[in-house]
Write an enzyme that holds these catalytic residues in place. Structure first.
Site, PDB file in Angstrom:
ATOM      1  N   ASP A   1       0.801  -1.242   0.000  1.00 35.40           N
ATOM      2  CA  ASP A   1       0.000   0.000   0.000  1.00 35.40           C
ATOM      3  C   ASP A   1       0.824   1.279   0.000  1.00 35.40           C
ATOM      4  OD1 ASP A   1      -2.147  -1.667   0.123  1.00 35.40           O
ATOM      5  OD2 ASP A   1      -2.829  -1.075   2.108  1.00 35.40           O
TER       6      ASP A   1
ATOM      7  N   ASP B   1      -8.071  -8.282   8.851  1.00 35.32           N
ATOM      8  CA  ASP B   1      -7.588  -7.023   8.273  1.00 35.32           C
ATOM      9  C   ASP B   1      -7.618  -5.885   9.278  1.00 35.32           C
ATOM     10  OD1 ASP B   1      -7.263  -8.108   5.724  1.00 35.32           O
ATOM     11  OD2 ASP B   1      -9.344  -7.715   5.203  1.00 35.32           O
TER      12      ASP B   1
END
Length: 759
Positions: free
Chosen positions: A171, A394
């Site tokens: 990311d 997550d």
């Protein structure tokens, strides 16, 4: 479920040969695709979670889970403490040693590793925030205590034959493309670039590492307005390294995401009889023509090679939970004549929005790890991999206090209608624990919805326990430690770990037949035994005990600090950096390192007698001192202070610049791209580009630079890594903007107040 720090070992089962081409190559030889002809490391810490989950689920679902227990998954180094091991599992050396144990003869072994600890990590989300701040101190720890330690360990001779495949900072670089309007991302950006480049260099120098840069997923970077700038960022970072393109084996997409590998019933083509509407115009795709990961990897490969990346780069796709099977998976193309209905009924991706990323309900396991998949040759796929171990959360679905730097992100809250998702609910599972912790409900869902489906078969439960370890011996006993060895146990399926017990209490575990007991008390007698455990959780009887008596304590604790460093002086000084050197300090046991302070703040921690402080303001005075420290932590007093003034910023000679500007418009939006060239024979430092929009356009989001706007007047200043434009050199940057229907290009560009030519 929680386990002690050292608990878990690595499967001693036969390593897993994956589907795909097989060739023979020396494990020490650098190859194009590291997965070809190799086995992959199976992390038994994850495997044991799978076995425990199967026992909890029971029935056919449990049997299906058991068939997955020997699937290779990546080992995540998600904070500095993960290197040594922490509450989430054993450390890196443990896994590396276990990989060597699994290696079969001369067959190469791939060790999948995730590098994930940049300062200011996850700047646009909260669930996986790291512990390092986006500061010079955070950058110093990232380099010296994280990357250097990992790279040095991987470079040790005993690991030379492992093929370490590293996923680089999920990311991070993608955030520099799309999220630079977020202040946290602006703050983190220079550290993302510097840290990623440093990691690529140091890992490449280890000799056995194949680095794949994280490239987000189709639903993030697939638009042309994002894909091109993304490749620009990737290229800029890679070419800033010492070793250039050699540091990169390729890109990895879909890390910890659930974008499908392929949408079988949807193509980017005209919709309806009129032919004027495209499928990509549906609300779900928002004009993004990359519907799936095969589309995105093909798109990314073509752009990257065109930009200068070698043609032999490869792509990895994380398929750990992008299968979207189960009863809700469409089985045919929709017959609806309404575009949104047609897409919603045809797509296998069942999320509320492509931006929904946290524990998405309805997801399933995707393709099992596979070498050189042939689904789309234009994607240049090296492998499908399971980077994100299925069953690991997550992020938490509600606030959970913790000391891991992980915050509550409402995108993980199933009750939240997110503005980022056009007001739709997140579709996240409820009851989720902190990121990285085992989430039983998620794993059951992923297995149930797997696509391709899992054939549970008729797996016979393993009830046979290993034999007891034999020949336990203790050698090299000191006042606080002893070295243990024993003979290997045997088992019908394979031993996964050994547990060391001291006076009946668990003291640690090992994947091998040795262990060093530490933290013992001097002049004390202990009874030590060892047990063996297999993947099904069967535990052997204890070995015959061995008695260990530690030696008496000895004096001589090191309390002497090193001498004060002397001779602090400057090397090269520019408008944005200062090079410092000093004479070595002395210490009775040896100097371990030096800390450099600027105006009282730590800016570098190095082992040598030089350092460079960068990112400084032009024509500014700074005061530097240096301290020395030894291995026991004793620190010297500070050196004499050295005052240094950076050079003044350069000015642009008349007629000494050219601006190449282009815009790609759509509806009321556009992307502006710049190439600013210094045509003079002198470097330009601390530059400023100004221009005026003719039609009231606005800059909404910029990357690789900073922007301010007053009315139609725009001022662009450099990012921390591009303050200098060398003579004859150039800088690139871009932005997303808005217009009201007319988008005339500016024609009055000036660099440092001097008019530029327009290309």
């Amino acid at each position: 479920m929680s386990r002690p720090v050292a608990v878990a070992a690595t499967l001693a089962l036969a390593a897993v040969p994956l589907l795909g081409a097989t060739t023979t190559a020396s494990a020490a030889e650098r190859v194009d695709n590291p997965y070809v002809g190799a086995d992959q490391y199976v992390n038994s810490y994850w495997s044991e979670n799978v076995v425990d989950a199967a026992a909890e689920a029971g029935g056919d679902l449990g049997q299906q889970m058991l068939t997955l227990a020997d699937t290779p998954t990546s080992v995540w180094m998600d904070r500095t403490s993960a290197i040594e091991g922490n509450v989430d599992g054993p450390g890196l050396r443990y896994h590396l040693d276990a990989a060597l144990e699994q290696q079969q003869g001369d067959t190469p072994m791939v060790f999948n590793l995730v590098i994930y600890n940049l300062p200011g990590r996850d700047c646009y989300a909260l669930a996986s925030n790291g512990l390092l701040d986006p500061t010079p101190e955070g950058m110093a720890e990232y380099k010296n205590e994280y990357i250097d330690v990992i790279a040095d360990m991987l470079a040790e001779p005993q690991y030379a034959d492992l093929r370490v495949v590293a996923t680089i900072e999920p990311d991070s670089l993608p955030n520099l493309v799309t999220n630079m309007s977020e202040p946290k991302c602006q703050e983190s950006a220079p550290y993302y670039r510097e840290g990623t480049a440093y990691a690529l260099d140091r890992l490449y120098e280890a000799g056995n590492v194949y680095s794949y840069i994280d490239a987000a997923h189709a639903g993030w970077l697939g638009w042309d307005s994002n894909a091109g700038p993304a490749v620009d960022v990737f290229q800029e970072v890679v070419t800033s390294t010492e070793h250039g393109y050699d540091t990169v084996a390729g890109f990895v997409t879909n890390t910890a995401n659930s974008t499908p590998l392929h949408e079988p019933f949807l193509e980017d083509e005209p919709f309806g009889s009129g032919g004027g509407t495209q499928v990509r115009q549906a609300d779900f795709y928002q004009w993004n023509s990359d519907f799936d990961e095969l589309d995105w990897t093909e798109h990314l490969y073509s752009l990257a090679v065109a930009a200068g990346f070698p043609s032999d780069i490869g792509m990895l796709i994380d398929t750990s939970r992008n299968g979207w099977g189960g009863p809700d998976r469409p089985t045919a193309e929709s017959s609806s004549s309404t575009l949104n209905t047609y897409v919603d009924e045809s797509r296998v991706d069942r999320r509320t929005h492509r931006g929904a990323w946290c524990n998405p309900a309805g997801a399933g396991l995707g393709e099992r790890p596979t070498v050189t998949p042939t689904a789309n040759p234009a994607s240049h796929l090296d492998a499908y991999v399971w980077v994100k171990p299925p069953g690991e959360s997550d992020g938490n679905s509600e606030e959970i206090p913790n000391d891991q730097g992980k915050s509550f992100d409402r995108m993980c809250d199933p009750t939240f209608a997110s503005p980022k998702l056009d007001g739709k609910l997140t579709g996240a599972l409820s009851g989720a624990p902190l990121a990285g912790q085992w989430f039983q409900d998620q794993f059951e869902m992923l297995v149930t919805n797997a696509y391709p489906p899992i054939d549970g078969g008729s797996v016979d439960p393993d009830t046979e326990e290993p034999t007891a370890p034999a020949d336990l011996a203790a050698t090299g006993t000191t006042s606080t430690s002893t070295d243990l060895t024993w003979g290997a146990s045997s088992d019908d399926t394979g031993v996964t770990r050994y547990t060391v017990l001291v006076d009946g209490a668990e003291a640690g575990t090992s994947a091998t037949t040795s262990y060093t007991l530490t933290g013992l008390t001097p002049s004390t007698t202990y009874e030590v035994t060892v047990t063996a455990r297999d993947a099904a959780g069967n535990v052997s009887a204890a070995s015959a005990p061995v008695t260990v008596t530690t030696e008496e304590a000895t004096g001589g604790e090191d309390t002497q600090a090193p001498t004060v460093p002397t001779g602090l002086a400057t090397g090269e000084v520019t408008s944005s950096s200062v090079e410092l050197t000093w004479a070595a300090a002395d210490d009775d046991t040896g100097v371990a390192g030096y800390r450099v302070h600027r105006d009282g703040d730590l800016v570098a921690d190095v082992t040598g007698t030089s350092a460079t402080d960068s990112g400084l303001a032009a024509d500014t005075a700074y005061s530097y001192t240096v301290t020395a420290y030894d291995a026991a932590g004793n620190a010297s007093a500070a050196s004499d202070a050295l005052s240094v003034t950076t050079e003044a910023g350069g000015t642009t000679p008349t007629g000494g610049c050219t601006v190449d500007y282009s815009a790609n418009s759509w509806n009321t939006g556009f992307t502006g791209s710049f190439l600013v060239t210094n045509d003079s024979d002198a470097a330009i430092d601390g530059w400023e580009l100004t221009f005026t929009f003719a039609d009231g356009q606005t800059v909404d989001q910029i990357w690789s630079a900073q922007a301010s706007q007053s009315g139609s007047a725009v001022t662009i200043t450099p990012a921390a890594w591009s303050t200098t434009i060398p003579a004859g050199g150039s800088v690139t940057f871009g932005f997303n903007g808005s217009h009201s229907g007319t988008n005339t290009a500016p024609d009055d560009f000036a660099l440092d107040g001097v008019a530029c030519d327009i290309a």
